[in-house]
Enzyme design. Structure first.
Site, PDB file in Angstrom:
ATOM      1  N   LYS A  39      18.555 -30.913   5.248  1.00  0.00           N
ATOM      2  CA  LYS A  39      19.538 -31.964   5.350  1.00  0.00           C
ATOM      3  C   LYS A  39      18.936 -33.138   6.133  1.00  0.00           C
ATOM      4  O   LYS A  39      17.969 -32.896   6.845  1.00  0.00           O
ATOM      5  CB  LYS A  39      20.801 -31.473   6.040  1.00  0.00           C
ATOM      6  N   ASP A  46      21.384 -25.412   4.231  1.00  0.00           N
ATOM      7  CA  ASP A  46      22.345 -25.757   5.276  1.00  0.00           C
ATOM      8  C   ASP A  46      22.331 -24.555   6.205  1.00  0.00           C
ATOM      9  O   ASP A  46      22.844 -23.486   5.861  1.00  0.00           O
ATOM     10  CB  ASP A  46      23.734 -25.946   4.660  1.00  0.00           C
ATOM     11  N   HIS A  47      21.735 -24.712   7.378  1.00  0.00           N
ATOM     12  CA  HIS A  47      21.470 -23.502   8.172  1.00  0.00           C
ATOM     13  C   HIS A  47      22.754 -22.805   8.626  1.00  0.00           C
ATOM     14  O   HIS A  47      22.727 -21.641   8.976  1.00  0.00           O
ATOM     15  CB  HIS A  47      20.505 -23.787   9.326  1.00  0.00           C
ATOM     16  N   LYS A  78      24.102 -18.365   9.050  1.00  0.00           N
ATOM     17  CA  LYS A  78      24.597 -17.694  10.258  1.00  0.00           C
ATOM     18  C   LYS A  78      25.422 -16.479   9.859  1.00  0.00           C
ATOM     19  O   LYS A  78      26.310 -16.576   9.007  1.00  0.00           O
ATOM     20  CB  LYS A  78      25.452 -18.656  11.099  1.00  0.00           C
ATOM     21  N   GLU A 114      28.960 -29.211  21.216  1.00  0.00           N
ATOM     22  CA  GLU A 114      27.637 -28.986  21.826  1.00  0.00           C
ATOM     23  C   GLU A 114      27.635 -29.629  23.202  1.00  0.00           C
ATOM     24  O   GLU A 114      28.213 -30.718  23.378  1.00  0.00           O
ATOM     25  CB  GLU A 114      26.552 -29.660  20.984  1.00  0.00           C
ATOM     26  N   ASP A 167      25.854 -35.811  10.361  1.00  0.00           N
ATOM     27  CA  ASP A 167      24.982 -34.780  10.934  1.00  0.00           C
ATOM     28  C   ASP A 167      25.629 -33.393  10.891  1.00  0.00           C
ATOM     29  O   ASP A 167      24.950 -32.394  10.670  1.00  0.00           O
ATOM     30  CB  ASP A 167      24.675 -35.166  12.392  1.00  0.00           C
ATOM     31  N   HIS A 217      27.537 -28.835   7.524  1.00  0.00           N
ATOM     32  CA  HIS A 217      27.861 -27.565   8.169  1.00  0.00           C
ATOM     33  C   HIS A 217      29.364 -27.270   8.185  1.00  0.00           C
ATOM     34  O   HIS A 217      29.812 -26.192   7.797  1.00  0.00           O
ATOM     35  CB  HIS A 217      27.370 -27.544   9.618  1.00  0.00           C
ATOM     36  N   LYS A 246      28.877 -34.190  20.631  1.00  0.00           N
ATOM     37  CA  LYS A 246      27.791 -33.873  21.566  1.00  0.00           C
ATOM     38  C   LYS A 246      28.280 -34.209  22.971  1.00  0.00           C
ATOM     39  O   LYS A 246      29.168 -35.033  23.145  1.00  0.00           O
ATOM     40  CB  LYS A 246      26.554 -34.697  21.236  1.00  0.00           C
TER      41      LYS A 246
END
Ligand code: BG6
Length: 506
Positions: free
Chosen positions: A152, A181-182, A186, A220, A239, A244, A344
């Site tokens: 991405k 898409d990590h 998961k 985060e 992002d 995600h 963030k």
């Protein structure tokens, strides 16, 4: 788990952070579990002028620092299969040299032409490299399959995503393209499917008749760190949400697939994306909040504001926080609001989805305020992966006082089961040719179609504010109103700043 057939993995962007922190350590972890092919080679390719030996040393550092398993002998064995080739992504001569090197390695190993090309490069090369690979016929599947994995962001908006897709499709078939898409790698994200479809008790309740609303938070505590330059052109919406969090929405909201094969699952998530109601500019004003972290002192530590970070425009309007309310217009979800937020420099690192069930039609007991007769199912994606169900119980003693208690399952309780990292899972799947956990082109376009009007409104309508929020808080206060005006509140997984970094259930 199956072992993949013999093959070559070629990583463009070989000297980048992702390769060193995630890709090579994950491939080593697979090797450690005997899940790499019997014969394989990993070839790092980037501009730098490195030799195999130097590259192996660099990757060794990455493995020692970031791999889950550590076995000195195995690390050295594994590194014997790692090679390096300097490549200028824009030069055909360079690709011809790469092709020769590949042939040499394949001949030596006696491995057929089965190759994964992993693009861990700046996005500006996402169409250039596949095009150049095709020019030297490295997309040709006559002698063995070829796959490309694309990181991405897939495009910058709908238009550029379409352009990128079209340029890839000129030389590559959809089944050769793996859009990574990590989040889909998961364990706990995949567990959404197992929770929903392996338990008879949830599915009958999983709809507008019993669910009041759904809330997804991905917070985060870190800032943009050294990625200010990249983030400045991205922002929280591109992002985290475009990929995600929408993928997570897809799994939570999809209809049961007819089977677990890649097309059935991806058909269902795509239907969800298509049903998300598009926003008008007026909706963006009402239903989307953006924010940016301000310089502040948290627990005695001075933290830079986003605009003071390296690589960031001092007048930047890039959002480091975004919260959205939206609807999915179909029979299952009609009228049920979904709230998602990400940011963030929030108080802690946590990603969770909360299914808020409707309250009982009539509340019989005292202490109505405590749970109001409603239940929540909390799917904790990270950290402290698990599932929590909040239910009302009688407080021991006289009367009928109700207290909310937790039925709480932690993945760590399955301690004998090793939890693979997201990249480990996705790299293994790509080597096996299983694209279930990779985003399909149409789903990526649908996700952009939903978010494009928000990006356009933010760009064109100067009256839409970007709110500042101090580091270590849960984002701009107006984001609370987004959900509070509907009579609910966000769940604050960790209100206490002293517990920063630790998940504390309230
Ligand atoms: C990446 C984003 O895709 O995901 C980062 O680019 C973000 O900005 C990261 O920090 C979060 O991933 P995880 O797995 O730590 O939740």
């Amino acid at each position: 788990m199956r072992k993949p057939e013999n093959q070559i993995i070629l990583i463009f962007g070989a000297s980048g952070d992702l390769t060193k922190r995630k890709l090579v350590p994950s491939l080593y972890d697979l090797y450690d579990q005997n899940l790499m092919p019997d014969k394989f080679a990993i070839i790092g390719a980037s501009r730098s002028d490195l030799g195999d030996a130097n590259y192996r040393n660099e990757m060794k550092e990455g493995i020692i620092k970031f791999a889950l398993s550590q076995n000195k002998e195995k690390i050295d064995d594994f590194l014997n299969s790692v090679f390096y080739q300097s490549v200028d992504a824009k030069s055909i001569d360079s690709f011809l040299a790469l092709k020769n090197r590949l042939q040499k390695i394949m001949d030596e190993l006696q491995v057929a032409e089965k190759i994964i090309f992993y693009l861990s490069t700046p996005p500006s090369l996402y169409s250039v490299i596949p095009e150049n690979l095709a020019k030297v016929e490295l997309n040709n599947e006559q002698k063995g399959w070829k796959r490309i994995i694309i990181e991405k962001p897939f495009g910058y908006n709908l238009e550029t995503a379409k352009e990128l897709n079209a340029s890839l499709k000129l030389n590559w078939k959809e089944n050769q393209i793996y859009r990574i898409d990590h989040y889909l790698g998961k364990e706990t994200v995949q567990n959404v499917l197992v929770t929903r479809f392996s338990n008879g008790i949830f599915e009958p309740l999983w709809n507008r008749n019993y669910i009041d609303h759904i809330e997804i938070t991905s917070a985060e505590s870190i800032g943009v760190e050294k990625r200010g330059g990249y983030y400045e052109g991205s922002g929280a919406l591109r992002d985290m949400i475009q990929n995600h969090l929408l993928q997570l929405v897809g799994l939570i909201a999809m209809e049961p697939p007819s089977s677990m094969d890649s097309e059935s699952i991806r058909n269902e998530t795509e239907k969800v994306f298509q049903s998300i109601r598009k926003m008008s500019e007026k909706d963006v004003h009402k239903s989307v909040i953006r924010g940016q972290y301000l310089s502040s002192t948290v627990k005695g530590e001075k933290m830079l504001g986003y605009r003071e970070e390296n690589g960031v425009n001092p007048e930047s309007k890039t959002e480091t926080y975004a919260a959205l309310k939206f609807y999915i217009d179909n029979w299952r979800w009609g009228g049920i609001p979904f709230y998602i937020r990400t940011g963030k420099r929030l108080p802690t690192r946590v990603t969770e989805a909360v299914i808020h069930f409707k309250s009982t039609p009539h509340f019989l007991f005292q202490n109505k305020s405590i749970n109001n007769g409603s239940n929540q199912l909390i799917i904790r994606i990270q950290p402290d992966e698990g599932i929590l169900l909040k239910i009302g119980m009688k407080v021991p003693g006289g009367g009928f006082n109700v207290q909310t208690v937790n039925m709480d399952f932690h993945y760590s309780e399955l301690a004998h089961q090793r939890v693979p990292s997201a990249y480990e899972r996705l790299l293994l799947d790509s080597m096996l040719g299983d694209s279930t956990l990779f985003a399909r082109g149409d789903a990526v376009m649908s996700a952009w179609e939903f978010l494009d009007p928000v990006l356009t409104a933010w760009k064109n309508d100067k009256s839409i504010p970007i709110y500042g929020y101090p580091c270590g808080t849960w984002g701009p206060e107006v984001a609370d109103e987004l959900i509070e005006k509907d009579g609910s509140t966000w769940r604050y997984p960790c209100k206490n700043l002293a517990d920063d970094g630790i998940y504390c259930e309230l």
